[in-house]
Scaffold this motif. Structure first.
Motif, short mmCIF file in Angstrom:
data_model
loop_
_atom_site.label_atom_id
_atom_site.label_comp_id
_atom_site.label_asym_id
_atom_site.label_seq_id
_atom_site.Cartn_x
_atom_site.Cartn_y
_atom_site.Cartn_z
N UNK A 174 87.66 37.89 32.31
CA UNK A 174 88.12 38.86 32.36
C UNK A 174 88.45 39.35 34.40
N UNK A 175 86.94 39.00 34.28
CA UNK A 175 86.29 39.86 35.88
C UNK A 175 86.41 39.23 37.03
N UNK A 176 86.09 37.16 36.15
CA UNK A 176 86.28 36.13 37.20
C UNK A 176 84.81 36.70 37.19
N UNK A 177 83.63 36.57 36.55
CA UNK A 177 82.23 35.94 36.36
C UNK A 177 81.68 37.40 37.57
N UNK A 178 82.16 38.30 38.03
CA UNK A 178 81.35 39.39 38.75
C UNK A 178 81.02 39.96 38.92
N UNK A 179 79.71 40.60 37.82
CA UNK A 179 78.73 41.20 37.35
C UNK A 179 77.41 39.54 36.82
N UNK A 180 76.27 40.16 37.13
CA UNK A 180 75.94 39.27 35.88
C UNK A 180 75.38 39.42 34.29
N UNK A 181 75.72 38.73 34.38
CA UNK A 181 76.28 38.35 32.49
C UNK A 181 75.06 38.72 32.00
#
Length: 201
Positions: A174-181
């Protein structure tokens, strides 16, 4: 005039499957057309159906590819006497795979795609059951050797870890991959396992 070099059938099929994964990550699996797919691969629209007779056949091949990637990641668990460490490896491997194949969660949880292809829906259920079993086995091992509390149920704990993973992956998407999964998912796993450990650890 189409001057695309003819390639072996299996190689072309693999290209088509890879193109589906790229397009699904960008637009979602429901919006992929065979015209867009042909353009992405660089072949004619008719050539798509020379390799796959139907669109459902394409999706079946895509799901088979995803399933193989997921199961391969489970089977590469680093040898370690600690079930908890193996559990961490499993979760990290799964999250890393999602970062490498961002379309994976959208395809696996697409209700529309499942409605149109019953084989994929059945396959997803089988795949989820397999992953649950893999996690539950390590959890039970951790309980048996005293790494986790003896009052835990392996099946319920596996469901908990899967729910945490799915929630983290959903937020990442949802956050368009904005953090390190992988890093975030590992942190969530650590917080969860800390609450499930034996009190004397």
């Amino acid at each position: 005039m189409n001057t695309t070099k003819r390639k072996p059938t299996q190689e072309r099929k693999s290209e088509i499957v890879d193109a589906v994964l790229v397009l699904a990550a960008k637009a979602g699996p429901e919006r992929i057309t065979t015209e867009a797919l042909a353009a992405k691969v660089g072949i004619s629209h008719g050539a798509i159906f020379r390799h796959f007779p139907t669109k459902n056949a394409i999706w079946s091949a895509v799901f088979e590819s995803i399933s193989q990637k997921m199961e391969n990641s489970w089977h590469k668990v680093a040898p370690d006497p600690s079930p908890v460490k193996r559990l961490r490896f499993l979760v990290r491997a799964q999250l890393k795979l999602v970062t490498l194949v961002p379309a994976l969660p959208a395809i696996i949880f697409s209700r529309e795609l499942h409605k149109k292809n019953a084989g994929i829906q059945k396959g997803v259920l089988i795949l989820m059951k397999k992953f649950h079993s893999v996690l539950a086995k390590e959890i039970q091992g951790a309980i048996d050797c005293g790494e986790l509390r003896p009052d835990l149920g392996a099946a319920d704990t596996a469901n908990l870890l899967i729910a945490i993973m799915q929630g983290t992956v959903l937020r990442w998407s949802i956050t368009q991959e904005k953090f390190d999964l992988v890093a975030t998912g590992s942190k969530m796993l650590t917080l969860t396992l800390d609450g499930l450990r034996q009190q004397n650890q």
